[in-house]
Every structure is written in C-alpha cells, then in structure tokens.
Design a protein around this motif. Structure first.
Motif, PDB file in Angstrom:
ATOM      1  N   UNK A   1       2.180  -8.973  26.869  1.00  0.00           N
ATOM      2  CA  UNK A   1       1.817  -8.977  28.299  1.00  0.00           C
ATOM      3  C   UNK A   1       0.369  -8.513  28.478  1.00  0.00           C
ATOM      4  N   UNK A   2      -0.103  -8.709  29.709  1.00  0.00           N
ATOM      5  CA  UNK A   2      -1.448  -8.275  30.106  1.00  0.00           C
ATOM      6  C   UNK A   2      -1.298  -7.180  31.156  1.00  0.00           C
ATOM      7  N   UNK A   3      -2.295  -6.281  31.153  1.00  0.00           N
ATOM      8  CA  UNK A   3      -2.263  -5.245  32.179  1.00  0.00           C
ATOM      9  C   UNK A   3      -3.696  -4.919  32.603  1.00  0.00           C
ATOM     10  N   UNK A   4      -3.801  -4.346  33.815  1.00  0.00           N
ATOM     11  CA  UNK A   4      -5.086  -3.916  34.355  1.00  0.00           C
ATOM     12  C   UNK A   4      -5.032  -2.468  34.818  1.00  0.00           C
ATOM     13  N   UNK A   5      -3.803  -1.934  34.930  1.00  0.00           N
ATOM     14  CA  UNK A   5      -3.639  -0.566  35.406  1.00  0.00           C
ATOM     15  C   UNK A   5      -2.726   0.207  34.449  1.00  0.00           C
TER      16      UNK A   5
ATOM     17  N   UNK B   1     -10.446  -8.278  45.057  1.00  0.00           N
ATOM     18  CA  UNK B   1      -9.797  -7.084  44.506  1.00  0.00           C
ATOM     19  C   UNK B   1      -9.290  -7.298  43.088  1.00  0.00           C
ATOM     20  N   UNK B   2      -9.294  -8.574  42.609  1.00  0.00           N
ATOM     21  CA  UNK B   2      -8.862  -8.844  41.247  1.00  0.00           C
ATOM     22  C   UNK B   2      -9.941  -8.503  40.224  1.00  0.00           C
ATOM     23  N   UNK B   3     -11.119  -8.149  40.705  1.00  0.00           N
ATOM     24  CA  UNK B   3     -12.179  -7.738  39.776  1.00  0.00           C
ATOM     25  C   UNK B   3     -11.724  -6.472  39.051  1.00  0.00           C
ATOM     26  N   UNK B   4     -11.560  -6.573  37.713  1.00  0.00           N
ATOM     27  CA  UNK B   4     -11.039  -5.451  36.925  1.00  0.00           C
ATOM     28  C   UNK B   4     -11.171  -5.792  35.452  1.00  0.00           C
ATOM     29  N   UNK B   5     -10.759  -4.827  34.587  1.00  0.00           N
ATOM     30  CA  UNK B   5     -10.713  -5.063  33.153  1.00  0.00           C
ATOM     31  C   UNK B   5      -9.268  -5.383  32.773  1.00  0.00           C
ATOM     32  N   UNK B   6      -9.083  -6.516  32.078  1.00  0.00           N
ATOM     33  CA  UNK B   6      -7.748  -6.987  31.706  1.00  0.00           C
ATOM     34  C   UNK B   6      -7.607  -6.864  30.180  1.00  0.00           C
ATOM     35  N   UNK B   7      -6.465  -6.275  29.785  1.00  0.00           N
ATOM     36  CA  UNK B   7      -6.219  -5.992  28.362  1.00  0.00           C
ATOM     37  C   UNK B   7      -4.878  -6.582  27.942  1.00  0.00           C
ATOM     38  N   UNK B   8      -4.863  -7.087  26.700  1.00  0.00           N
ATOM     39  CA  UNK B   8      -3.640  -7.676  26.160  1.00  0.00           C
ATOM     40  C   UNK B   8      -2.926  -6.632  25.267  1.00  0.00           C
ATOM     41  N   UNK B   9      -1.588  -6.575  25.370  1.00  0.00           N
ATOM     42  CA  UNK B   9      -0.774  -5.654  24.575  1.00  0.00           C
ATOM     43  C   UNK B   9       0.457  -6.404  24.088  1.00  0.00           C
ATOM     44  N   UNK B  10       0.824  -6.154  22.820  1.00  0.00           N
ATOM     45  CA  UNK B  10       2.064  -6.752  22.325  1.00  0.00           C
ATOM     46  C   UNK B  10       2.873  -5.687  21.572  1.00  0.00           C
ATOM     47  N   UNK B  11       4.176  -5.870  21.578  1.00  0.00           N
ATOM     48  CA  UNK B  11       5.129  -4.923  20.962  1.00  0.00           C
ATOM     49  C   UNK B  11       6.007  -5.699  19.994  1.00  0.00           C
ATOM     50  N   UNK B  12       6.156  -5.137  18.781  1.00  0.00           N
ATOM     51  CA  UNK B  12       7.012  -5.764  17.756  1.00  0.00           C
ATOM     52  C   UNK B  12       8.276  -4.925  17.552  1.00  0.00           C
ATOM     53  N   UNK B  13       9.102  -5.457  16.680  1.00  0.00           N
ATOM     54  CA  UNK B  13      10.357  -4.757  16.391  1.00  0.00           C
ATOM     55  C   UNK B  13      10.178  -3.700  15.299  1.00  0.00           C
ATOM     56  N   UNK B  14       8.977  -3.518  14.813  1.00  0.00           N
ATOM     57  CA  UNK B  14       8.735  -2.515  13.803  1.00  0.00           C
ATOM     58  C   UNK B  14       8.472  -1.160  14.450  1.00  0.00           C
ATOM     59  N   UNK B  15       8.817  -0.110  13.715  1.00  0.00           N
ATOM     60  CA  UNK B  15       8.545   1.228  14.214  1.00  0.00           C
ATOM     61  C   UNK B  15       7.030   1.385  14.335  1.00  0.00           C
ATOM     62  N   UNK B  16       6.652   1.913  15.437  1.00  0.00           N
ATOM     63  CA  UNK B  16       5.239   2.081  15.774  1.00  0.00           C
ATOM     64  C   UNK B  16       4.516   0.727  15.737  1.00  0.00           C
ATOM     65  N   UNK B  17       5.251  -0.332  15.995  1.00  0.00           N
ATOM     66  CA  UNK B  17       4.666  -1.673  15.969  1.00  0.00           C
ATOM     67  C   UNK B  17       4.157  -2.114  17.333  1.00  0.00           C
ATOM     68  N   UNK B  18       3.365  -1.277  17.978  1.00  0.00           N
ATOM     69  CA  UNK B  18       2.763  -1.622  19.260  1.00  0.00           C
ATOM     70  C   UNK B  18       1.236  -1.689  19.095  1.00  0.00           C
ATOM     71  N   UNK B  19       0.652  -2.635  19.848  1.00  0.00           N
ATOM     72  CA  UNK B  19      -0.810  -2.763  19.691  1.00  0.00           C
ATOM     73  C   UNK B  19      -1.445  -3.177  21.021  1.00  0.00           C
ATOM     74  N   UNK B  20      -2.564  -2.511  21.363  1.00  0.00           N
ATOM     75  CA  UNK B  20      -3.356  -2.817  22.566  1.00  0.00           C
ATOM     76  C   UNK B  20      -4.734  -3.280  22.126  1.00  0.00           C
ATOM     77  N   UNK B  21      -5.131  -4.421  22.613  1.00  0.00           N
ATOM     78  CA  UNK B  21      -6.413  -5.002  22.218  1.00  0.00           C
ATOM     79  C   UNK B  21      -7.570  -4.513  23.060  1.00  0.00           C
ATOM     80  N   UNK B  22      -8.087  -3.350  22.734  1.00  0.00           N
ATOM     81  CA  UNK B  22      -9.267  -2.829  23.430  1.00  0.00           C
ATOM     82  C   UNK B  22     -10.523  -3.570  22.920  1.00  0.00           C
ATOM     83  N   UNK B  23     -11.594  -3.707  23.716  1.00  0.00           N
ATOM     84  CA  UNK B  23     -11.754  -3.086  25.045  1.00  0.00           C
ATOM     85  C   UNK B  23     -11.248  -3.945  26.192  1.00  0.00           C
TER      86      UNK B  23
END
Length: 468
Positions: free
Chosen positions: A66-70, A108-130
C-alpha cells in the motif's frame, strides 16, 4: 521529473532516473522523487519493489502492499482508508510493480507519498524511503517562449512544474524534436504551428506558436472591398488589418506610390481617415509581423468619389468672335466619377446640347448671349457661365479711321485757302486797280465750294481702298 497535466482525467506518466533504496535484497525503486500535476487531473506514481524470495524460514510471500502519506501513532495510514482520498485512490500492482493512481487531484493532495509492503516473514516489513513528493498546482500546460537574435530564433518550452522535465516538440502535430529548446527554421511564411509537451503528456501540448497568416483588410463603414472600396469625399473611414498569429502580430500600413522603398503610413492596427480627400485615393496594404515571420496583405484600392468641381470653359479660336465664323466651347471639370456635360443658353428652356464640346458653326449677332456649362455626376453638379458676343466688322472700322485722318489733314489747307481768298478781296477794294500776278499753289488745290471738296475727298478715299 516534473510533469504537467492539462485537464481532469489526464494521467501524469512518470519517466525519469530510477531511485533505489534498500539493503540485503530489500528495496524500493521510484521512477521519480518529485512530481508536479495540475489540480483536477490524474497522477500515476510508480515504483518497483524487491525482497528476498526465500529465507531460512521458507519462501517469502507479500501479504500487503500500500501507499501512505500520513502516520497515525507512528503507523502509516493506507490511502484507501483515508477519508480525504475516498473514491479517488487506486493501486495497480503486478510482478513487483505497484502504481498509485490519484484522480481529481486537489491542492491539498500535495504531500510526500511512500510505498510500504509486508511479507509473511518475521520482521518482513519494508518502507521505501524517502518516497515521492507530489506538488498539485493550479497552472496552465507548458508554454513556448520565443527568443530572437540577429541570426537565429529559438523556441523554449517552459513548465511551472518542479523537478527535471523532458519535452517533446511538434510541428503541425508531427513530432520533430526532443529537448527544452528548438531552433526555429525560419519558414514562418508557411504559418506552420509549433507546440511542445512534457514527455508522456503529448495529448496535452502547449498552445501553438506560429508566424502570422496572410493579413486581411476590412473597411468601416462597411463597403465592398473587392476590387476597390468606393468612398464619398469627406467621409470618416477606417481601414483595419487583422491576422491570426501567436505571439500576437504588430501591423504596419503602406500606400503604393511608385516608390520601391515604401514609407510606412502607420504602425497601428487601424488606419483612420477622419475626413478622406481625393488625394487619399490609391492602393493600400498592410503587413503583420511577429518574432516568427512577416506576411503582407493583398492591395485594396480606395476610390474617393466627389461631385464636380467648378467647371472651366475654353474658347476656340480665342480671339474676338467674327460674324460668320465657327466657335467651339470646351467644358472641363474635376470629378469622380467622370462628369457628364450639358450646355444651356440664358432665357431658353431646352438645353442646347450635351457633351464636353459645344460648336456654333456660323456665329451671328443673334447667337450672342450667356451660355452655361453644367457638369454632373451621381455625387452632385456644378455650373459655369460665359458671355459670347459678335465683334464689329474690322474693315468698316479701318475705313472710318482712314476718312477721319484725311479730313483732319485737309482742314488746315481749307482754312488757308479761305484766308487767301479773303485777303485778295480786301486788297481789291482798298487799292488802285493794278495788274496782279497770281501764283497758284500746286500743292493746295482750290475748290469752289464745300461740295467740290467733299467729292474730291470721296474720290481720294476710294483710290486708297483700291490700293489697299
């Protein structure tokens, strides 16, 4: 890369140098870190993500992307669950590619948008900064600026969006160049149209720039301008030059006068005659010019019409009119259109004749009088009057003069003769009678009476006439 959308429904396509972030096989690649889009348009923000396909625990499976801005309590908020984006967000994901599409963009949609994905592995989460910075702006599509020097003319595509931008140039809708600059070939006489667009946004190009098309000329008040405009002298007349051009054209007016180096009459769109005169008749044209070229209109002929001026009358022969001679009168008047002529004699109801020339072949005393020439056209009329009279016979005048001169010369001789006669009479009555020798004056003939003198004078006059 900076991208510009032109209208609602427009999708901003992202093409730029990849931005990779990650370690140990985990990472996110964004197509761009900065995007500019128009309010009301649609934007696509793309990325590619990666992760280790297998760990000690087994194969890795992505269970959520998913993507998030907040952030909410340090946890990212999925855009699909954010009420501000409700119904406007779509994820398009496959084969480790995931695109965020936002429709009906708001400022108001002007913002920074970041992609994040979650896997089935332990600690298998990742956020693509910046992440990717989106700027939503209320602006127009790209614009073309014209830069002109002594030798070249260049076109520059300008966008108000931020970030690196790649542009494409079009000539009459056909792709011709890729760069922010384009060297204008100088063929403005053909009125080719040039546009530019952000790469990927070709359907929403800039407004076209082009040299002036051939100008047209209009006349006010409205009159027929083909092949000429006929205008009454003294009228208020305005000639207007117009041409389609971008950048806007400047105009110059000329009058054809045989001079190859025509001097401009005016450098305005309109050429105004507050009270047009006959001297203003002639052929006019205008030019339209901008930074890309110069075009010239067709000539328009201005024909100023007016009523006949005061006519002038010439007489042939120009000497005194001798009885029995032929007399020709010629009438002329400045007029436009050309005047028609009619001749009249005072106190006569009907005209004598029509036409510019009036001839009396056998002029008599009864022909004497006032004659009028009237010049007329559809704009008005004017009249001139001349007086004609027959001259006294010149031969009779010369005879009278000759007789008068002779009489004046003989009067002294007659007086002398009478005085001599009187003296002789007095002498005969006061002195004895003696023979007296008389000497006749050869140069002074004696006449017995006045009748003898008159007869002799008449005979002398006749002899002089015979000699002449």
């Amino acid at each position: 890369m900076s991208l510009t959308a032109a209208a609602s429904g427009f999708v901003v396509v992202l093409l730029s140098v990849s931005v990779i972030q990650g370690q140990y096989g985990w990472g996110v690649t964004y197509r761009s870190t900065e995007i500019c889009a128009l309010k009301g348009s649609t934007v696509d923000i793309r990325c590619t993500y990666r992760y280790p396909p297998r760990t000690l625990s087994g194969y890795t499976t992505v269970v959520k992307a998913f993507w998030f801005a907040k952030m909410n309590r340090n946890e990212p908020v999925d855009l699909k669950t954010d009420p501000e984006y409700s119904g406007r967000v779509q994820y398009i994901c496959s084969n480790n590619d995931c695109t965020l599409r936002i429709t009906h963009l708001r400022e108001s949609d002007s913002a920074k948008y970041t992609f994040r994905f979650i896997t089935d592995q332990e600690r298998g989460k990742y956020t693509g900064s910046p992440g990717v910075t989106l700027s939503v702006t209320v602006t127009e599509p790209p614009k073309v600026q014209v830069h002109r020097s002594l030798s070249t003319t260049s076109l520059m595509c300008v966008s108000s969006c931020y970030g690196p931008t790649s542009f494409i140039w079009f000539k009459n809708g056909e792709k011709i160049h890729e760069n922010s600059w384009y060297r204008y070939p100088g063929d403005g006489g053909h009125a080719d149209k040039y546009t530019c667009a952000v790469r990927g946004c070709e359907k929403f190009p800039s407004p076209p720039v082009y040299a002036p098309i051939r100008p047209s000329v209009s006349v006010s008040p409205s009159v027929s301008v083909s092949p000429s405009a006929e205008i009454l002298e003294g009228s208020s007349v305005t000639l207007t030059c117009s041409s389609d051009a971008n950048p806007a054209a400047t105009y110059t007016w000329y009058k054809k006068n045989g001079d190859p180096d025509l001097q401009p009459l005016s450098k305005k769109t309109q050429l105004v005659f507050s009270s047009i005169q006959s001297s203003d008749s002639g052929e006019y044209h205008c030019t339209a010019e901008n930074e890309l070229g110069r075009r010239t209109s067709e000539y328009i002929s201005i024909n100023v019409t007016y009523a006949p001026k005061l006519p002038s009358v010439s007489l042939s022969p120009s000497a005194e009119i001798v009885e029995g001679s032929s007399v020709t009168l010629t009438c002329s008047s400045d007029a436009n259109p050309a005047a028609n002529y009619t001749w009249y004699k005072k106190n006569e109801d009907s005209p004598k004749t029509s036409g510019q020339i009036f001839t009396i072949t056998d002029f008599r005393a009864e022909h004497s009088g006032n004659y009028s020439c009237e010049a007329q056209n559809r704009r008005g009329r004017n009249k001139t009057t001349v007086h004609l009279t027959v001259a006294v016979n010149s031969t009779m005048i010369m005879n009278i003069i000759r007789v008068t001169v002779v009489v004046l010369m003989l009067i002294p001789l007659l007086v002398l003769n009478l005085w001599i006669r009187k003296k002789k009479t007095l002498s005969s009555t006061t002195e004895p009678q003696e023979p007296v020798e008389m000497t006749e004056l050869d140069s002074c003939p004696a006449y017995e009476d006045v009748s003898d003198f008159t007869a002799a004078q008449t005979e002398d006059t006749e002899q002089q006439e015979d000699m002449l």
